[in-house]
Write a protein that holds these residues in place. Structure first.
Motif, PDB file in Angstrom:
ATOM      1  N   CYS A 170     -86.933 -30.906 -22.098  1.00 42.11           N
ATOM      2  CA  CYS A 170     -87.972 -30.361 -22.992  1.00 42.11           C
ATOM      3  C   CYS A 170     -87.395 -29.278 -23.909  1.00 42.11           C
ATOM      4  O   CYS A 170     -88.058 -28.275 -24.184  1.00 42.11           O
ATOM      5  CB  CYS A 170     -89.152 -29.777 -22.223  1.00 42.11           C
ATOM      6  N   SER A 173     -89.382 -29.405 -27.063  1.00 42.81           N
ATOM      7  CA  SER A 173     -90.649 -30.131 -26.904  1.00 42.81           C
ATOM      8  C   SER A 173     -91.592 -29.352 -25.983  1.00 42.81           C
ATOM      9  O   SER A 173     -91.161 -28.493 -25.215  1.00 42.81           O
ATOM     10  CB  SER A 173     -90.409 -31.509 -26.278  1.00 42.81           C
ATOM     11  N   CYS A 183     -94.832 -34.049 -26.267  1.00 42.99           N
ATOM     12  CA  CYS A 183     -93.757 -34.522 -25.388  1.00 42.99           C
ATOM     13  C   CYS A 183     -92.958 -35.582 -26.153  1.00 42.99           C
ATOM     14  O   CYS A 183     -93.542 -36.463 -26.781  1.00 42.99           O
ATOM     15  CB  CYS A 183     -94.378 -35.133 -24.137  1.00 42.99           C
ATOM     16  N   SER A 184     -91.645 -35.498 -26.104  1.00 43.82           N
ATOM     17  CA  SER A 184     -90.817 -36.431 -26.883  1.00 43.82           C
ATOM     18  C   SER A 184     -90.543 -37.746 -26.157  1.00 43.82           C
ATOM     19  O   SER A 184     -89.844 -38.622 -26.671  1.00 43.82           O
ATOM     20  CB  SER A 184     -89.512 -35.763 -27.300  1.00 43.82           C
ATOM     21  N   ILE A 186     -88.759 -39.594 -24.463  1.00 40.94           N
ATOM     22  CA  ILE A 186     -87.543 -40.305 -24.053  1.00 40.94           C
ATOM     23  C   ILE A 186     -86.569 -39.421 -23.272  1.00 40.94           C
ATOM     24  O   ILE A 186     -85.662 -39.916 -22.611  1.00 40.94           O
ATOM     25  CB  ILE A 186     -86.787 -40.893 -25.268  1.00 40.94           C
ATOM     26  N   CYS A 188     -86.697 -37.310 -20.650  1.00 45.55           N
ATOM     27  CA  CYS A 188     -86.616 -37.297 -19.183  1.00 45.55           C
ATOM     28  C   CYS A 188     -85.658 -38.394 -18.716  1.00 45.55           C
ATOM     29  O   CYS A 188     -84.797 -38.163 -17.866  1.00 45.55           O
ATOM     30  CB  CYS A 188     -87.990 -37.559 -18.574  1.00 45.55           C
TER      31      CYS A 188
HETATM   32  S1  SF4 Z   1     -89.929 -36.790 -22.024  1.00 43.60           S
HETATM   33 FE1  SF4 Z   1     -89.567 -35.328 -20.372  1.00 43.60          FE
HETATM   34  S2  SF4 Z   1     -87.979 -33.978 -21.198  1.00 43.60           S
HETATM   35 FE2  SF4 Z   1     -88.836 -35.062 -22.928  1.00 43.60          FE
HETATM   36  S3  SF4 Z   1     -90.417 -33.695 -23.717  1.00 43.60           S
HETATM   37 FE3  SF4 Z   1     -91.420 -35.135 -22.312  1.00 43.60          FE
HETATM   38  S4  SF4 Z   1     -91.432 -34.098 -20.335  1.00 43.60           S
HETATM   39 FE4  SF4 Z   1     -89.950 -33.029 -21.643  1.00 43.60          FE
END
Ligand code: SF4
Ligand code: SF4
Ligand code: SF4
Length: 432
Positions: A170, A173, A183-184, A186, A188
């Protein structure tokens, strides 16, 4: 040029060839030409070469122009035409020039992609000031066999193998106050992949991931996450507040929200899992196509559930991360949907439109042209002889902007003029 030649070959079109060497200087003339030495490329100083910055700094505009003028146009260095000899279908045409091509099209799929959130905005994580704080994309390059280290994970500062890598999820984000609210989607999973690959390359290495939540919504994603933790990646639930250097050591300061304690982790390398933002260079195209954008500048679909690959403008479809963060399987599915929708239009003999397009009450229209300026689809034009506005029915999307802007009430939605709406309300309420 090559694509055009191949296309012509497939279609069986014969390409007219010009005389290749026309206009080239004769050999005697070349001998008389003055030899101008090549310009020197400015380079980054030795002591500044630490991060991923380019060593060759590039030529300025004037130097580039001088370099171009050095060319004698002798065609010795290129155009040896050996490819002509081996290309059996005769698909190579050396005499095609660059051209701007214009096509009349019935549908457009906009797939302009995304950029990563700029790490320069994350000063608290030390990007740019601490050499071994890098972005997820840079780490991906380190892992790649075609990358700068041919796949070996090495520190930028001293080339040593990092024994503890801290990944910060994050990064940029889910931070409404300071960075991106959303939330982006990808990061995680790509962070989990990076941690696993790092562990495979450096078996005695220690990957530690700081996370807010781990979002594993996808087929097989949860199982993959379990594998990553089983193979030794440590997940710490909490947000990192600061990354700094102390006597050459990198310190990651954060909070473990499960234990409620502040944690300080020493790291050899820190990787920022950056979020996705809309592609900056696509702004001009989006404006010209009159596609609406949401608050985060991602392209807006006509309806999030019923028309997820269509824009508000008929015939313009959306695909990929230009519409919002998404991973590869989702992009492929959406792009297939957009292509199918486009094909469905192109194979129709007639196009049907919604009946609620705009109309003009010619008795009321003063020809002031206010509605022409507000129409986002260029669907209104002024008839200068009659001084009234006409609607171009094939372009009108029935958005109602003209009705709202018209000062005389002449612009109304067809089959939905004010009087009809009033009648409907009266009928619905059962009033006489
Ligand atoms: S995908 Fe995961 S790392 Fe990316 S912004 Fe969302 S929670 Fe955070
Ligand atoms: S704003 Fe109304 S009155 Fe003015 S040109 Fe348009 S339709 Fe006619
Ligand atoms: S309803 Fe009016 S403003 Fe909207 S597209 Fe049609 S003509 Fe243009």
């Amino acid at each position: 040029m090559a694509a055009e030649a191949i296309d012509a070959n497939i279609r069986g079109i014969k390409i007219e060839r010009k005389e290749y060497h026309k206009g080239r200087p004769a050999p005697e003339e070349l001998k008389r030409k003055e030899k101008i030495p090549r310009s020197k490329m400015p380079k980054l100083k030795q002591d500044k070469r630490k991060g991923f910055d380019e060593v060759e700094l590039g030529l300025d505009e004037n130097t580039v122009k001088k370099e171009v003028e050095r060319c004698l146009n002798c065609a010795i260095c290129c155009e040896c035409f050996q490819c002509d000899k081996v290309c059996e279908p005769n698909a190579i045409a050396h005499d095609l020039d660059d051209k701007i091509l214009e096509f009349d099209v019935g549908a457009i799929v906009v797939a302009t992609g995304f950029d990563l959130y700029s790490p320069d905005k994350l000063k608290e994580y030390g990007y740019g000031s601490i050499p071994d704080v890098i972005t997820s994309l840079q780490f991906e390059r380190l892992l790649s066999a075609s990358g700068p280290t041919t796949g070996d994970v090495k520190r930028i500062s001293d080339g040593k193998v990092p024994k503890r890598v801290v990944f910060i999820q994050c990064a940029g984000s889910r931070d409404k106050e300071n960075h991106l609210e959303y939330c982006s989607k990808i990061c995680c999973m790509y962070t989990a992949k990076h941690a696993l690959l790092y562990k495979h390359r450096v078996p005695d290495g220690e990957p530690i991931i700081f996370y807010i939540d781990v979002r594993t919504a996808g087929k097989g994603y949860e199982e993959f996450y379990n594998r990553v933790t089983d193979e030794g990646t440590i997940y710490i639930r909490g947000k990192v507040s600061k990354v700094y250097q102390d006597n050459g050591r990198i310190i990651v300061l954060g909070a473990d929200t499960l234990s409620g304690k502040q944690v300080e982790v020493e790291a050899d390398m820190v990787v920022l899992a950056l979020g996705m933002v809309p592609k900056q260079e696509s702004e001009d195209l989006v404006r010209r196509l009159k596609i609406q954008c949401d608050a985060n500048e991602f392209l807006t679909e006509a309806h999030p559930k019923l028309r997820p690959v269509e824009s508000q403008t008929a015939g313009i479809f959306l695909a990929g991360a230009a519409q919002g963060p998404k991973d590869i399987p989702e992009v492929v599915a959406q792009a297939s949907g957009a292509a199918s929708k486009a094909i469905a239009i192109l194979t129709q003999k007639e196009i049907t439109f919604e009946p609620t397009i705009a109309g003009v009450d010619e008795d009321l229209c003063s020809g002031c042209s206010i509605c022409v300026g507000v129409c986002p689809y260029n669907a209104r034009e002024l008839d200068k002889e009659k001084m009234i506005v006409k609607v171009i029915e094939s372009l009108c999307q029935g958005c109602g902007s003209c009705s709202a802007a018209c000062p005389s009430g002449a612009a109304q939605q067809r089959n939905l003029i004010d009087r009809q709406i009033e009648e409907m309300v009266v009928t619905a309420l059962g009033e006489k």
